[in-house]
Motif scaffolding. Structure first.
Motif, PDB file in Angstrom:
ATOM      1  N   UNK A 103       3.957 104.928  -6.113  1.00 49.22           N
ATOM      2  CA  UNK A 103       3.787 105.777  -7.287  1.00 49.22           C
ATOM      3  C   UNK A 103       5.046 105.922  -8.123  1.00 49.22           C
ATOM      4  N   UNK A 104       4.855 106.468  -9.321  1.00 47.73           N
ATOM      5  CA  UNK A 104       5.948 106.691 -10.269  1.00 47.73           C
ATOM      6  C   UNK A 104       5.938 108.136 -10.739  1.00 47.73           C
ATOM      7  N   UNK A 105       7.096 108.595 -11.224  1.00 49.76           N
ATOM      8  CA  UNK A 105       7.203 109.950 -11.750  1.00 49.76           C
ATOM      9  C   UNK A 105       8.040 109.922 -13.014  1.00 49.76           C
ATOM     10  N   UNK A 106       7.597 110.671 -14.010  1.00 45.57           N
ATOM     11  CA  UNK A 106       8.348 110.880 -15.246  1.00 45.57           C
ATOM     12  C   UNK A 106       8.588 112.377 -15.406  1.00 45.57           C
ATOM     13  N   UNK A 107       9.829 112.753 -15.717  1.00 45.85           N
ATOM     14  CA  UNK A 107      10.175 114.162 -15.891  1.00 45.85           C
ATOM     15  C   UNK A 107      10.832 114.349 -17.255  1.00 45.85           C
ATOM     16  N   UNK A 151      14.898 113.766 -23.352  1.00 46.90           N
ATOM     17  CA  UNK A 151      14.944 112.710 -22.346  1.00 46.90           C
ATOM     18  C   UNK A 151      13.700 112.751 -21.474  1.00 46.90           C
ATOM     19  N   UNK A 152      13.306 111.585 -20.988  1.00 49.58           N
ATOM     20  CA  UNK A 152      12.222 111.465 -20.012  1.00 49.58           C
ATOM     21  C   UNK A 152      12.728 110.558 -18.903  1.00 49.58           C
ATOM     22  N   UNK A 153      12.949 111.108 -17.716  1.00 49.61           N
ATOM     23  CA  UNK A 153      13.469 110.344 -16.591  1.00 49.61           C
ATOM     24  C   UNK A 153      12.327 109.633 -15.881  1.00 49.61           C
ATOM     25  N   UNK A 154      12.528 108.348 -15.604  1.00 52.73           N
ATOM     26  CA  UNK A 154      11.535 107.501 -14.949  1.00 52.73           C
ATOM     27  C   UNK A 154      12.053 107.127 -13.570  1.00 52.73           C
ATOM     28  N   UNK A 155      11.250 107.422 -12.540  1.00 53.17           N
ATOM     29  CA  UNK A 155      11.660 107.120 -11.165  1.00 53.17           C
ATOM     30  C   UNK A 155      10.460 106.644 -10.356  1.00 53.17           C
ATOM     31  N   UNK A 156      10.741 105.943  -9.270  1.00 54.70           N
ATOM     32  CA  UNK A 156       9.699 105.459  -8.362  1.00 54.70           C
ATOM     33  C   UNK A 156      10.111 105.773  -6.929  1.00 54.70           C
ATOM     34  N   UNK A 157       9.147 105.631  -6.019  1.00 55.50           N
ATOM     35  CA  UNK A 157       9.449 105.870  -4.606  1.00 55.50           C
ATOM     36  C   UNK A 157       9.932 104.606  -3.902  1.00 55.50           C
TER      37      UNK A 157
END
Length: 308
Positions: A103-107, A151-157
């Motif tokens: 999965x991915x997450x955007x904050x 800003x929108x931070x993009x991260x994955x597991x």
């Protein structure tokens, strides 16, 4: 014509009846089926405690920025950097385990909270990028620069994650068109100009904040545009995947997910915003348009609905 959604709470009874409530979820062992395609009224952290691990393909989170702001009766008060970091870690530690391994997450964040988000998120996931959105709207300051970016931070597991590049390519105007044997090379000639589809960058200047004549607009003070959510959803999910938003607000993430053929789950503690979200979700049954996105292409800022 002003299309802003501003239905008073006393007229929202039937809308709220279709939402789940935090206390309802505490009384049962939850499976994803219990809350898929639902809006949950309650505190994000408390609700997430009762959700099963690893159910979501994507998280899009727009937490309160560290600013004193009134959200129709519920006030978020500016805190110290340390207190805001503690708040951020608390909700992220509850949210990240709800993602699937791929999965991915955007904050979302403003320039100040961005520093905190990066520090905490990097402890819990692999940061891939920082998107900067030029939203333009903002008040000027007598002794500082106008704040027109977020800003929108993009991260994955993990290193295995979904990213659909072709789904989010940008339609850009060609300033100096190159021809090969008299024919356009890597661009298309249209009646309204010359364009090519290009790889999207991490600087977004093609999305406006919702305004009064847009059907998606509500009286929520920090509403995100459906076009912004659509880019994140199309890039990082496939059809029928599950998109989760722990700070749903007036429903933008869920509405965009529904319009794009994804499942959605949203948590919001303000009943009025939950009702507006449900109203927008109902309207999405008959109208799946997203301003600025047509026939699989992202167009320029404020492109009229009639343009294709």
């Amino acid at each position: 014509m002003n299309k802003t959604i501003d239905v008073p709470l006393e007229q929202c009874g039937c809308l709220l009846e279709r939402c789940l409530r935090e206390e309802m979820l505490e009384k049962q062992a939850l499976t994803p089926e219990a809350f898929i395609d639902k809006t949950v009224i309650g505190d994000a952290v408390e609700v997430m405690k009762n959700m099963p691990k690893g159910f979501a393909d994507l998280i899009i989170a727009d937490p309160p920025y560290n600013l004193s702001k009134n959200f129709h009766g519920e006030t978020f008060k500016k805190a110290s950097r340390e207190q805001y970091a503690e708040f951020t870690r608390k909700w992220l530690e509850a949210a990240v385990p709800l993602l699937k391994p791929n999965g991915s997450v955007y904050v979302c964040s403003d320039w100040q909270t961005s520093l905190v988000i990066e520090a905490v998120l990097s402890d819990l996931a692999i940061i891939r990028n920082r998107i900067t959105w030029q939203r333009e709207k903002g008040r000027g300051a007598a002794k500082n620069w106008k704040n027109g970016m977020e800003d929108i931070w993009f991260a994955t597991l993990s290193d295995e994650y979904t990213f659909n590049l072709d789904a989010v390519k940008m339609r850009r105007r060609v300033v100096a068109p190159y021809r090969n044997n008299g024919r356009p090379k890597d661009w298309v000639e249209n009646d309204d100009g010359n364009f090519r589809l290009t790889c999207p960058s991490n600087f977004w200047d093609d999305i406006t904040v919702p305004y009064w004549s847009m059907k998606e607009n509500t009286e929520h003070p920090t509403q995100k545009p459906e076009k912004l959510a659509a880019k994140l959803i199309l890039a990082s999910t496939n059809e029928n995947d599950i998109v989760f938003d722990p700070f749903l607000g007036s429903g933008t993430t869920s509405v965009a997910a529904k319009k794009l053929g994804r499942h959605y789950v949203g948590i919001e503690q303000n009943e009025l915003y939950c009702a507006w979200a449900q109203l927008r979700l109902d309207r999405a049954d008959d109208d799946k348009t997203i301003q600025g996105y047509y026939n699989g292409v992202f167009y320029e800022r404020n492109t009229p609905v009639t343009r294709r």
